[in-house]
Design an enzyme around this catalytic site. Sequence first.
Site, PDB file in Angstrom:
ATOM      1  N   PHE A  59       6.831   4.508  13.646  1.00  0.00           N
ATOM      2  CA  PHE A  59       8.179   4.721  13.096  1.00  0.00           C
ATOM      3  C   PHE A  59       8.411   3.714  11.968  1.00  0.00           C
ATOM      4  O   PHE A  59       9.536   3.295  11.735  1.00  0.00           O
ATOM      5  CB  PHE A  59       9.245   4.514  14.179  1.00  0.00           C
ATOM      6  CG  PHE A  59       9.194   5.518  15.292  1.00  0.00           C
ATOM      7  CD1 PHE A  59       8.588   6.768  15.120  1.00  0.00           C
ATOM      8  CD2 PHE A  59       9.773   5.228  16.526  1.00  0.00           C
ATOM      9  CE1 PHE A  59       8.553   7.690  16.163  1.00  0.00           C
ATOM     10  CE2 PHE A  59       9.739   6.153  17.563  1.00  0.00           C
ATOM     11  CZ  PHE A  59       9.122   7.382  17.386  1.00  0.00           C
ATOM     12  N   CYS A  96       6.116   3.343   8.721  1.00  0.00           N
ATOM     13  CA  CYS A  96       5.627   3.440   7.344  1.00  0.00           C
ATOM     14  C   CYS A  96       6.756   3.804   6.391  1.00  0.00           C
ATOM     15  O   CYS A  96       7.408   4.829   6.556  1.00  0.00           O
ATOM     16  CB  CYS A  96       4.517   4.486   7.250  1.00  0.00           C
ATOM     17  SG  CYS A  96       2.943   3.765   7.674  1.00  0.00           S
ATOM     18  N   CYS A 116      21.522 -39.448   0.851  1.00  0.00           N
ATOM     19  CA  CYS A 116      20.628 -38.470   1.487  1.00  0.00           C
ATOM     20  C   CYS A 116      21.332 -37.708   2.606  1.00  0.00           C
ATOM     21  O   CYS A 116      21.836 -38.307   3.552  1.00  0.00           O
ATOM     22  CB  CYS A 116      19.391 -39.181   2.033  1.00  0.00           C
ATOM     23  SG  CYS A 116      18.247 -38.065   2.868  1.00  0.00           S
ATOM     24  N   ASN A 159       0.818  -1.208   0.000  1.00  0.00           N
ATOM     25  CA  ASN A 159       0.000   0.000   0.000  1.00  0.00           C
ATOM     26  C   ASN A 159       0.851   1.256   0.000  1.00  0.00           C
ATOM     27  O   ASN A 159       1.988   1.261   0.484  1.00  0.00           O
ATOM     28  CB  ASN A 159      -0.958   0.007   1.203  1.00  0.00           C
ATOM     29  CG  ASN A 159      -0.307   0.603   2.427  1.00  0.00           C
ATOM     30  OD1 ASN A 159      -0.372   1.806   2.651  1.00  0.00           O
ATOM     31  ND2 ASN A 159       0.345  -0.242   3.221  1.00  0.00           N
ATOM     32  N   ASN A 167       6.264  -3.395  10.830  1.00  0.00           N
ATOM     33  CA  ASN A 167       5.525  -2.558   9.905  1.00  0.00           C
ATOM     34  C   ASN A 167       5.799  -3.113   8.506  1.00  0.00           C
ATOM     35  O   ASN A 167       6.464  -4.132   8.353  1.00  0.00           O
ATOM     36  CB  ASN A 167       5.980  -1.095  10.043  1.00  0.00           C
ATOM     37  CG  ASN A 167       4.879  -0.125   9.584  1.00  0.00           C
ATOM     38  OD1 ASN A 167       4.323  -0.286   8.501  1.00  0.00           O
ATOM     39  ND2 ASN A 167       4.577   0.871  10.394  1.00  0.00           N
TER      40      ASN A 167
END
Lengths: 451, 437
Positions: free
Chosen positions: B137, B139, B382, B77, B204
């Site tokens: 603190f 965006c 393996c 956004n 954020n």
Amino acid sequence: MAEGLFKEGIAAARLSPEKYADNFSDLHPPLDHHEALVESDRCYFCYDAPCMQACPTSIDIPLFIRQISTGNPIGSAKTIFDQNILGGMCARVCPTETLCEEVCVREVAEGKPVQIGRLQRYATDVAMAQNKQFYERANNTGKKVAVVGAGPAGLAAAHRLARYGHEVTVLEAREKSGGLNEYGIAAYKSTDNFAQAEVDYVTAIGGISIVNGKALGRDYALSDLTASYDAVFLGLGLTGVNALRAEGEESDGVENAVEFIAELRQARDLSALEVGRRVVVIGGGMTAIDAAVQSKLLGAEEVTICYRRGKEHMNASEFEQDLATSKGVTIRHWMQPKMVVAENGRVAGIELEYTAMAGEKLAGTGKTLRLEADQVFKAIGQSFDPASLNGSGASIAMEAGRIKVDAEGRTSLPKVWAGGDCIFGGDDLTVSGVAQGRDAAESIHLALMGG
Amino acid sequence: MADIRNNFVGIKSPNPFWLASAPPTDKAYNVIRAFKAGWGGVVWKTLGEEGPPVVNVNGPRYGAIWGADRRLLGLNNIELITDRDLFVNLREIKQVKKDWPDRAVVVSLMVPCEEHSWKAILPLVEETEADGIELNFGCPHGMSERGMGSAVGQVPEYIEMVARWCKQYTRMPVIVKLTPNITDIRYPARAAMRGGADAVSLINTITSITSVNLDSFSPEPSIDGKGSHGGYCGPAVKPIALNMVAQIARDRETHGLPISGIGGVTTWRDAAEFLALGAGNVQVCTAAMTYGFKIVQEMIEGLKNWMDEKGHANLDSIIGRATPNVTEWQHLNLNYVAKAHIDQDACIKCGRCHIACEDTSHQAITSMVDGKRHFEVIEEECVGCNLCVNVCPVENCITMDPLAPGELDRRTGKTVSPIYANWTEHPNNPMAKVAAE
């Protein structure tokens, strides 16, 4: 489905006009863009994918589906056409439930395979709608090849030969090209004149001229072709229909299922097409299903398929059997025709004998059943009619009544290859015909350019 | 029945599911709908200082990436902080808190990095009787160009300074929301702690361009043919967020600092994972923006069911339970030996394990045995890397089975030692050799 107008005997216009359009619309409507994206995402992009192994033309199925999922349907179509130039029709008519989709790991895992056929149709539809041509002819080689029969095998051979720069003449006995794609498949599997659109798409590469109305053995002999062409491909198909070998078989109302199917496909007005009130179809393959289902869709009141062995022995796939029963067709097993009951020369019923296995062999039990019927379709298989090959000088080697070929499609005659239903070992599938035609073309090309 | 009541730095809510500061908490209308749906709390969308509100673009604000069937996997956004009048917001906050006293109402704030700006806004927020403040603190778009948001969050000294101002000028709990657009998340967390912050919340959004339009060559979302980086969130960012939460939870300096976990929480299971790694509660945004507020019902019931099933009575008995199990690579036990095992009954023979191993890893899975497609682990090859498990479309078809001590590892030809041994002691480690000498 018994909403047809009540009419005794064999009659046309049993349904209202709009009902015909409804009944004969696309059996599997095309996937739209979003549906194709969602369905393509179900593919696991398997390594050494079983679907690809199961495809007679070995289309790289995981790759073409991945191309759809990434928004590249044109690239997807090319992946399909690289192996099968008739990929559009095969997407519609292949019994995928017994080929690619049967072995799809999703079928194994959850009983719900990726809808490979419908995805193939999506991609090929996108490309064909744009008339996107992927192949250019190589420089003209000066070699001429005759292809007999414009069915799936012949068209596939012609396209591959034309790509290599050979000049191809296709001789087709019928009015229209396409072979069984045009004449032998139920109408709801190939709507909107798709078979002809596909012929146009395939021949658009250039270097292919199709001559219709020219029948081998009637208008020309095989020796004429071998004399004037560098190579000949025979994609003759099957023209004979096996007999019931039942008393009264010659009565009015006893018909060949293949002719009924062809007539229906060619009909401009389905309401003008006649069908019985009570129809009995003898046989257990795709042709029997196609004839039975379409009889029902034309408004027949009662349609019964009678097959001499059990459900599991039927050549028609389980999907096809379910399709028939869902349309209201009754399938009866373990009974064989004994006598067509006629009144005034017309079919009035059929007497069937119950069968059972007597050791390894199928045998009549002596117990019988009579079904009322005013139309009986014979769908107990077709045979190769070798008469058309007469007059070709040396005779061509046959095996079990069909043309014998080697692994590359070569017949016993020099310069002559064959493929499709007319060869021994063919399995009566469009897709197999395509594979054989394509592979024979490769062999012809090698022979012409190597020598 | 498990008790999922939450007490986060003294802020009480009936469950640990808060809506993060974002469009869903823009105004009273949305917040009331959220509370009616059952959300435990909200962080009100970020308020700026008094004056003309910010303006947003008038074209698309969001970009996304999708899985098949358009399942939204990541959202980006470029919306700014609230574009509504400060006093309208404050009035609404006050009324909502009054009407919903049992729910948490925290107010997100972003004002210029100057003492007077913070000093001015804090009393206004305090007057609403909101439960606390969250300092935005984080965006990474728009506001950061003006010296706010992540521009502050990327400078630990500023974080410390602003946190200190806030603690000085308000009695409310102070939560510092951290940006992940930084090299080491522990530094800003430590700074927040030094400044006296009561808690941190993270992550954020992550700086991102979601896609490029290949016709116009404009990044998406496209505003008149141009695009700007946005903040990325949603299910795709959860692993990044989990790691950052764990880093702070186990850091020697910040250990014990309350954490509000944010980043791709979509289901109760996601929430439980954040709690287990040390988060005191979680904040949700993208999931609500994708499905609406009702999803909280699934989260509440799912969390309770799992806690009941496992016998966890309350949130304190799960918070931080996984934290001690996060360690450095060098402390992982090198004597733990696992081998892939393919359950042949479950195998659907897609061959993906084979081709992944054959092309890109250790050539340890067959594709053909006795002329048949057959996928089986070659134990001699393996290394137990787990790639086959991750690419297998069938859950639990391939498992990583540890070898018991004393068993032979056919790859190395050695028997498995029962003794824990890590890289710090390994003979190939030059540092270990130095230590030994």
